[in-house]
Scaffold this motif. Structure first.
Motif, PDB file in Angstrom:
ATOM      1  N   LEU A  37       5.686   2.997   3.410  1.00 47.58           N
ATOM      2  CA  LEU A  37       4.606   2.815   2.440  1.00 47.58           C
ATOM      3  C   LEU A  37       4.711   1.396   1.895  1.00 47.58           C
ATOM      4  N   ARG A  38       3.562   0.686   1.848  1.00 44.93           N
ATOM      5  CA  ARG A  38       3.576  -0.748   1.563  1.00 44.93           C
ATOM      6  C   ARG A  38       2.669  -1.103   0.391  1.00 44.93           C
ATOM      7  N   GLY A  39       2.863  -0.471  -0.725  1.00 44.00           N
ATOM      8  CA  GLY A  39       2.072  -0.810  -1.901  1.00 44.00           C
ATOM      9  C   GLY A  39       0.829   0.047  -2.038  1.00 44.00           C
ATOM     10  N   VAL A  40       1.004   1.361  -2.015  1.00 41.48           N
ATOM     11  CA  VAL A  40      -0.120   2.286  -2.125  1.00 41.48           C
ATOM     12  C   VAL A  40      -0.583   2.382  -3.570  1.00 41.48           C
ATOM     13  N   ASP A  41      -1.890   2.235  -3.789  1.00 38.25           N
ATOM     14  CA  ASP A  41      -2.535   2.468  -5.074  1.00 38.25           C
ATOM     15  C   ASP A  41      -3.572   3.566  -4.868  1.00 38.25           C
ATOM     16  N   LEU A  42      -3.485   4.619  -5.671  1.00 41.62           N
ATOM     17  CA  LEU A  42      -4.412   5.739  -5.480  1.00 41.62           C
ATOM     18  C   LEU A  42      -4.449   6.618  -6.717  1.00 41.62           C
ATOM     19  N   ASP A  43      -5.649   7.039  -7.105  1.00 42.22           N
ATOM     20  CA  ASP A  43      -5.843   8.024  -8.167  1.00 42.22           C
ATOM     21  C   ASP A  43      -6.463   9.277  -7.565  1.00 42.22           C
ATOM     22  N   ILE A  44      -6.045  10.437  -8.050  1.00 42.12           N
ATOM     23  CA  ILE A  44      -6.648  11.706  -7.660  1.00 42.12           C
ATOM     24  C   ILE A  44      -7.039  12.429  -8.939  1.00 42.12           C
ATOM     25  N   ALA A  45      -8.333  12.703  -9.089  1.00 44.37           N
ATOM     26  CA  ALA A  45      -8.828  13.312 -10.323  1.00 44.37           C
ATOM     27  C   ALA A  45      -8.431  14.780 -10.404  1.00 44.37           C
ATOM     28  N   LYS A  46      -8.321  15.275 -11.612  1.00 45.23           N
ATOM     29  CA  LYS A  46      -8.032  16.688 -11.812  1.00 45.23           C
ATOM     30  C   LYS A  46      -9.163  17.523 -11.205  1.00 45.23           C
ATOM     31  N   GLY A  57       2.061   8.028  12.013  1.00 42.50           N
ATOM     32  CA  GLY A  57       2.915   6.923  11.609  1.00 42.50           C
ATOM     33  C   GLY A  57       2.345   6.047  10.522  1.00 42.50           C
ATOM     34  N   SER A  58       1.180   6.427   9.976  1.00 42.82           N
ATOM     35  CA  SER A  58       0.559   5.594   8.941  1.00 42.82           C
ATOM     36  C   SER A  58       1.144   5.835   7.558  1.00 42.82           C
ATOM     37  N   GLY A  59       1.963   6.883   7.406  1.00 41.32           N
ATOM     38  CA  GLY A  59       2.610   7.142   6.120  1.00 41.32           C
ATOM     39  C   GLY A  59       2.044   8.325   5.359  1.00 41.32           C
ATOM     40  N   LYS A  60       1.161   9.101   5.970  1.00 40.54           N
ATOM     41  CA  LYS A  60       0.503  10.209   5.254  1.00 40.54           C
ATOM     42  C   LYS A  60       1.508  11.249   4.760  1.00 40.54           C
ATOM     43  N   THR A  61       2.343  11.737   5.678  1.00 44.68           N
ATOM     44  CA  THR A  61       3.305  12.771   5.283  1.00 44.68           C
ATOM     45  C   THR A  61       4.343  12.207   4.320  1.00 44.68           C
ATOM     46  N   SER A  62       4.732  10.960   4.513  1.00 39.56           N
ATOM     47  CA  SER A  62       5.697  10.339   3.594  1.00 39.56           C
ATOM     48  C   SER A  62       5.135  10.268   2.177  1.00 39.56           C
ATOM     49  N   SER A 229      -3.548   3.431   6.569  1.00 40.22           N
ATOM     50  CA  SER A 229      -3.241   2.687   7.787  1.00 40.22           C
ATOM     51  C   SER A 229      -2.072   1.751   7.515  1.00 40.22           C
ATOM     52  N   ASP A 230      -1.041   1.858   8.336  1.00 39.51           N
ATOM     53  CA  ASP A 230       0.120   0.983   8.219  1.00 39.51           C
ATOM     54  C   ASP A 230       0.699   0.998   6.804  1.00 39.51           C
ATOM     55  N   GLY A 231       0.728   2.186   6.200  1.00 35.67           N
ATOM     56  CA  GLY A 231       1.357   2.325   4.898  1.00 35.67           C
ATOM     57  C   GLY A 231       0.539   1.860   3.724  1.00 35.67           C
ATOM     58  N   ARG A 232      -0.748   1.581   3.959  1.00 38.31           N
ATOM     59  CA  ARG A 232      -1.624   1.124   2.869  1.00 38.31           C
ATOM     60  C   ARG A 232      -2.916   1.920   2.888  1.00 38.31           C
ATOM     61  N   VAL A 233      -3.584   1.997   1.722  1.00 38.68           N
ATOM     62  CA  VAL A 233      -4.912   2.587   1.660  1.00 38.68           C
ATOM     63  C   VAL A 233      -5.887   1.601   2.284  1.00 38.68           C
ATOM     64  N   ALA A 234      -6.509   2.042   3.394  1.00 40.89           N
ATOM     65  CA  ALA A 234      -7.408   1.149   4.118  1.00 40.89           C
ATOM     66  C   ALA A 234      -8.836   1.258   3.618  1.00 40.89           C
ATOM     67  N   ASP A 235      -9.244   2.448   3.243  1.00 37.94           N
ATOM     68  CA  ASP A 235     -10.540   2.619   2.598  1.00 37.94           C
ATOM     69  C   ASP A 235     -10.503   3.907   1.807  1.00 37.94           C
ATOM     70  N   GLY A 236     -11.470   4.086   0.951  1.00 33.01           N
ATOM     71  CA  GLY A 236     -11.465   5.223   0.029  1.00 33.01           C
ATOM     72  C   GLY A 236     -11.637   4.699  -1.371  1.00 33.01           C
ATOM     73  N   ASP A 239      -9.852   4.311  -8.091  1.00 33.76           N
ATOM     74  CA  ASP A 239     -10.178   4.899  -9.386  1.00 33.76           C
ATOM     75  C   ASP A 239     -11.640   4.568  -9.740  1.00 33.76           C
ATOM     76  N   GLY A 240     -12.486   4.680  -8.734  1.00 37.26           N
ATOM     77  CA  GLY A 240     -13.895   4.371  -8.946  1.00 37.26           C
ATOM     78  C   GLY A 240     -14.343   3.174  -8.161  1.00 37.26           C
ATOM     79  N   ALA A 241     -13.384   2.467  -7.561  1.00 38.60           N
ATOM     80  CA  ALA A 241     -13.741   1.318  -6.731  1.00 38.60           C
ATOM     81  C   ALA A 241     -13.261   1.539  -5.322  1.00 38.60           C
ATOM     82  N   VAL A 242     -13.962   0.953  -4.363  1.00 36.42           N
ATOM     83  CA  VAL A 242     -13.557   1.070  -2.982  1.00 36.42           C
ATOM     84  C   VAL A 242     -12.287   0.248  -2.783  1.00 36.42           C
ATOM     85  N   ALA A 243     -11.295   0.899  -2.160  1.00 33.73           N
ATOM     86  CA  ALA A 243     -10.021   0.213  -1.908  1.00 33.73           C
ATOM     87  C   ALA A 243     -10.083  -0.447  -0.550  1.00 33.73           C
ATOM     88  N   GLY A 244      -9.641  -1.672  -0.485  1.00 34.30           N
ATOM     89  CA  GLY A 244      -9.674  -2.374   0.781  1.00 34.30           C
ATOM     90  C   GLY A 244      -8.304  -2.848   1.187  1.00 34.30           C
TER      91      GLY A 244
END
Length: 244
Positions: A37-46, A57-62, A229-236, A239-244
């Protein structure tokens, strides 16, 4: 990045159930450190259902294992319900899993010498729930296995074993349900029925869902899809903004 959503009656930001910031996971190997994992930023709403997709190998299970407290991050922050979990000890993490996090894996992870009822009752008993057997029985009834309470895992079909695992995960009424390829060991028809059941239980309990899947159609059943992808959020959406 857009502002965090705010309540219409208050200027106070709405805190997501899960907030991940600059999360890194590096593990040793014979060839040297491996950055998973290479600096993942992510929010999941209640109450949100979010699918996590990406190549092997992208880091999902990790990432899921870090959220479950089964893997320790190298650095970064994970808040669950406002509580920082990355620095918790093993006892506190075990208590967190018992009380707030349900997990369903591709492998069913049922104890082979225990009945379906006993498998579902275990986390309830560990959490000190009164009438754990009664609550476990009700959970199995909810997944259509009220007639299989005394059967051992080896006496159940693959679909019945995964439904037992679902009952075990939902019985403690977790705030967060983590599901890692929950239909990976099932045929298509059985897998669809298990997924239908998972989403029905989520709606009934209001649990927040993080679902790892390679199935695009399944991912699109969730409120939001996030690509790793490769330990980072590639899209999605972080917290209200598209992650790139």
């Amino acid at each position: 990045m857009d502002a965090i959503p705010r309540s219409p009656l208050s200027a106070t930001p709405i805190m997501p159930l899960v907030r991940i910031r600059n999360l890194h996971l590096t593990v040793p190997s014979a060839a040297g450190p491996v950055n998973i994992l290479r600096g993942v930023d992510l929010d999941i709403a209640k109450g949100e259902a979010m699918s996590l997709i990406g190549p092997s190998g992208s880091g999902k299970t990790s990432l899921l294992m870090v959220l479950a407290g089964l893997e320790r991050a190298t650095s970064g922050s994970v808040l669950l319900g406002g509580q920082e979990i990355t620095g918790l000890g093993e006892d506190a993490l075990a208590r967190l899993r018992r009380e707030r996090v349900g997990i369903v894996f591709q492998a069913f992870h049922l104890i082979p010498t225990m009945t379906a009822l006993e498998n579902v009752a275990i986390p309830l008993e560990l959490a000190g729930v009164r009438d754990a057997d009664g609550r476990a029985g009700a959970a199995l009834q909810a997944v259509g296995l009220g007639h299989r309470l005394t059967h051992l895992p080896g006496q159940l079909s693959g679909g019945e074993q995964q439904r037992t695992a679902l009952a075990r995960a939902f019985a403690p009424e977790p705030a967060l349900l983590l599901a890692d390829e929950p239909t990976g060991n099932l045929d298509h028809a059985t897998g669809e029925s298990v997924i239908d059941l998972l989403f029905a239980l989520r709606r009934r309990t209001g649990a927040t869902l993080l679902l790892i899947t390679h199935d695009r159609a399944l991912a699109e059943r969730c409120d939001r899809q996030v690509h790793l992808s490769d330990g980072r959020v590639a899209d999605g959406r972080v917290d209200g903004a598209v992650a790139g």
